[in-house]
Design a protein around this motif. Structure first.
Motif, short mmCIF file in Angstrom:
data_model
loop_
_atom_site.label_atom_id
_atom_site.label_comp_id
_atom_site.label_asym_id
_atom_site.label_seq_id
_atom_site.Cartn_x
_atom_site.Cartn_y
_atom_site.Cartn_z
N ALA A 255 -4.26 -13.04 43.21
CA ALA A 255 -3.87 -12.23 41.71
C ALA A 255 -4.09 -10.81 42.55
O ALA A 255 -4.60 -10.03 43.07
N LEU A 256 -2.65 -9.70 42.10
CA LEU A 256 -2.69 -8.51 42.30
C LEU A 256 -2.32 -8.33 43.68
O LEU A 256 -2.02 -6.93 44.77
N GLY A 257 -2.40 -9.41 44.30
CA GLY A 257 -1.83 -9.34 45.40
C GLY A 257 -3.15 -8.30 46.23
O GLY A 257 -2.42 -7.71 47.39
N THR A 258 -4.26 -9.01 46.14
CA THR A 258 -5.40 -8.17 47.32
C THR A 258 -5.57 -8.70 48.72
O THR A 258 -4.74 -10.44 48.76
N GLY A 259 -5.65 -7.99 49.39
CA GLY A 259 -5.90 -8.89 50.86
C GLY A 259 -5.81 -7.63 51.40
O GLY A 259 -6.05 -6.95 51.42
N GLU A 260 -6.00 -8.39 52.83
CA GLU A 260 -5.72 -7.17 53.94
C GLU A 260 -4.87 -6.58 54.00
O GLU A 260 -3.58 -7.18 53.62
N ARG A 261 -4.62 -5.16 54.56
CA ARG A 261 -3.43 -4.13 54.65
C ARG A 261 -2.91 -4.40 53.26
O ARG A 261 -3.42 -3.76 53.21
N VAL A 262 -1.14 -4.42 53.34
CA VAL A 262 -1.12 -4.51 52.09
C VAL A 262 -1.02 -5.42 51.60
O VAL A 262 -0.62 -5.97 49.69
N GLY A 263 -1.84 -6.49 51.49
CA GLY A 263 -1.92 -7.80 50.98
C GLY A 263 -1.29 -9.41 51.49
O GLY A 263 -0.47 -8.79 51.71
N ASN A 264 -1.80 -10.19 50.47
CA ASN A 264 -2.01 -11.38 50.36
C ASN A 264 0.02 -11.40 48.68
O ASN A 264 -0.16 -10.44 48.16
N THR A 265 0.08 -12.81 49.05
CA THR A 265 1.20 -13.00 48.10
C THR A 265 0.40 -12.89 46.61
O THR A 265 -0.53 -12.92 46.32
N GLN A 266 1.32 -11.94 45.74
CA GLN A 266 0.44 -12.03 44.57
C GLN A 266 0.83 -13.17 43.64
O GLN A 266 1.52 -13.25 43.22
N MET A 267 -0.36 -13.72 42.69
CA MET A 267 -0.35 -14.68 41.92
C MET A 267 0.25 -14.46 40.58
O MET A 267 0.88 -15.33 40.53
N ASP A 268 -0.14 -13.72 40.02
CA ASP A 268 0.59 -13.37 39.13
C ASP A 268 2.02 -13.00 38.78
O ASP A 268 2.51 -13.82 38.07
N GLN A 269 2.70 -12.75 40.15
CA GLN A 269 4.28 -13.19 39.81
C GLN A 269 4.54 -13.80 40.18
O GLN A 269 5.82 -14.15 39.71
N MET A 270 3.78 -14.84 40.93
CA MET A 270 4.50 -16.41 41.26
C MET A 270 4.17 -16.74 39.61
O MET A 270 5.01 -17.46 39.44
N LEU A 271 2.99 -16.68 39.48
CA LEU A 271 2.82 -17.30 37.78
C LEU A 271 4.24 -17.27 36.78
O LEU A 271 5.28 -18.06 36.01
N VAL A 272 4.70 -16.30 36.77
CA VAL A 272 5.45 -15.41 36.13
C VAL A 272 7.08 -16.19 36.10
O VAL A 272 7.99 -16.74 35.88
N ASN A 273 7.30 -16.09 37.79
CA ASN A 273 8.62 -16.60 38.48
C ASN A 273 8.94 -18.07 37.97
O ASN A 273 10.17 -18.25 37.24
N LEU A 274 7.90 -18.91 38.49
CA LEU A 274 7.80 -19.93 38.40
C LEU A 274 8.09 -19.86 36.78
O LEU A 274 8.88 -21.54 36.58
N LYS A 275 7.68 -19.72 35.80
CA LYS A 275 7.86 -19.99 34.49
C LYS A 275 8.91 -19.74 34.58
O LYS A 275 9.85 -20.59 33.41
N LEU A 276 9.48 -18.70 33.91
CA LEU A 276 10.80 -18.05 34.11
C LEU A 276 12.53 -18.32 34.66
O LEU A 276 12.88 -18.81 33.91
N MET A 277 12.12 -19.47 35.98
CA MET A 277 12.61 -19.88 36.60
C MET A 277 12.60 -21.42 35.84
O MET A 277 13.09 -22.78 36.35
N GLY A 278 11.76 -22.08 35.10
CA GLY A 278 11.62 -23.28 34.65
C GLY A 278 11.59 -24.12 35.90
O GLY A 278 11.63 -25.59 35.45
N VAL A 279 10.57 -23.92 36.59
CA VAL A 279 10.01 -24.99 37.35
C VAL A 279 8.83 -25.53 37.18
O VAL A 279 7.62 -25.14 36.15
N PRO A 280 8.60 -27.13 36.80
CA PRO A 280 7.10 -27.79 37.04
C PRO A 280 5.95 -27.07 37.78
O PRO A 280 6.68 -26.97 39.10
#
Length: 408
Positions: A255-280
């Motif tokens: 969530a929010l890309g928290t993590g070491e240095r500048v962080g991990n992949t942003q979970m919230d942005q993954m959810l948004v993009n997968l939904k908008l891309m129509g990925v099941p």
């Protein structure tokens, strides 16, 4: 006319080639890898339980409960989270991080036995030449350590998710040897890691495809392939999408890309993009609690959400610009919320439980003022509109509600 018919979508031009070809899994690392940032605080167990339930409400498939080998507090929190999953019959699956060492792996099996929750062991080890040189590790040492750790975890009845740190800077021969060893010893999933945030989307695609074609298919086993990325070059979400396009099954994110240095992949942005891309299955998932999830993590970790952060930031669906606001207002006057949410935004606010907000500032027109007054059920007069307009034009910032009401 449907709003979608009014948008020419260039994203669809090569979608068949670059979209994931199967349902996508998401593994949430917020409560483990996300807490490695030196700027966050470790949430209380009550805060972690709240976040766990929000993960479940969003349909996130699995989460990393923590690293019980780190000490007693970690063991207690992992065990309480495991009890919460079992007690509430939650669908979310669990895993725990572990170094490729018996002292890290054994506590996972013990917690699993005490709670009755199936917990995968995510055993990790460094892989790249630069890490091997720094540590003084030989290739044989890494292979022997991998074999010993995976076999030990399997002997305890654990499913193994084998993780190679810094895979994106590892040589092909060593990648093959490490993953092949882990698979031959019983690992059911392998995790390709961009630990240092080195990859570009092209690199993520090439690496993932190499692992699938050169290792997984050659093994003849049904192995899940995960991608775990970091955002040092700002590519975390793009790299994750590229890995999925190359055939990865699952993406790890926080969530929010928290993590070491500048962080991990942003979970919230993954959810948004997968939904908008129509990925099941994300095309059908209710994500209206996305903001609750992000705000809960923000409060619990002390990581603030920037105003311009995508979707859940304060300014994501907020404008005080006259031209932009005028278009949104005209859409609202057509009694079309979907149109209002699309005319000046690439993200439909209503899909994520939010709405467009019109504010008043130095770049606003009188339509902003009229709309604001109507929304607040305040009678409109030319004199009042002119008074607010003059106040806005003389200001160096967007007016607060108190400042607007001072003009009434």
């Amino acid at each position: 006319m449907k709003t979608s018919e009014l948008i020419y979508d260039w994203n669809q031009a090569l979608s068949a080639e670059f979209l994931p070809r199967k349902p996508v899994l998401l593994n949430d690392e917020t409560l483990r890898d996300g807490l490695q940032s030196p700027s966050v605080k470790d949430p209380t167990i009550d805060e972690k339980i709240q976040i766990l339930h929000l993960m479940e409400s969003l349909g996130i498939n699995s989460l990393d409960l923590g690293l019980p080998g780190a000490g007693q507090r970690a063991v207690e929190h992992v065990e309480m989270l495991a009890h919460e999953i079992v007690g509430n019959r939650m669908k979310i699956r669990a895993n725990c991080a572990a170094r490729t060492h018996e002292n890290d792996i054994r506590p996972i099996a013990e917690i699993s036995q005490r709670t009755g929750l199936k917990i995968d062991a995510a055993t990790f080890i460094g892989s790249s030449p630069i890490r091997r040189y720094t540590e003084g590790w030989t290739e044989d040492f890494l292979l022997q350590t991998t074999e010993k750790a995976v076999k030990f975890a399997v002997s305890l009845g654990l499913q193994v998710m084998y993780v190679t740190e810094d895979t994106s800077r590892c040589d092909p021969a060593m990648i093959k040897r490490l993953y092949s060893t882990a698979i031959n010893c019983g690992a059911g999933a392998i995790v390709v890691c961009d630990t240092a945030g080195h990859s570009t989307p092209m690199g993520a695609y090439a690496l993932t495809k190499f692992v699938i074609d050169g290792v997984v298919k050659a093994s003849g086993e049904k192995i899940r392939v995960d991608w775990h990325g970091h955002c040092d070059r700002g590519f975390a979400v793009a790299n994750s999408m590229a890995a999925l396009a190359a055939g990865a099954d699952c993406v790890h994110a926080c969530a929010l890309g928290t993590g070491e240095r500048v962080g991990n992949t942003q979970m919230d942005q993954m959810l948004v993009n997968l939904k908008l891309m129509g990925v099941p299955p994300w095309d059908q998932q209710d994500l209206t609690r996305l903001r609750d999830y992000c705000e809960a993590v923000s409060r619990a970790t002390g990581v603030s959400i920037p105003p311009n952060y995508p979707v859940v930031g304060e300014d994501a669906f907020r404008t005080a610009t006259g031209v932009h606001a005028s278009a949104v207002i005209k859409a609202y006057k057509k009694n079309d919320v979907e149109l209002a949410n699309a005319v000046y935004s690439g993200v439909p606010a209503h899909l994520f439980g939010m709405e467009q907000i019109i504010e008043i500032g130095p770049m606003s027109g009188k339509s902003n003022i009229l709309f604001w007054l109507e929304r607040h059920s305040i009678p409109v007069s030319d004199e009042l509109v002119d008074r607010i307009y003059r106040r806005a034009k003389s200001s160096d910032h967007t007016l607060s509600e108190a400042e607007i009401r001072n003009c009434l």
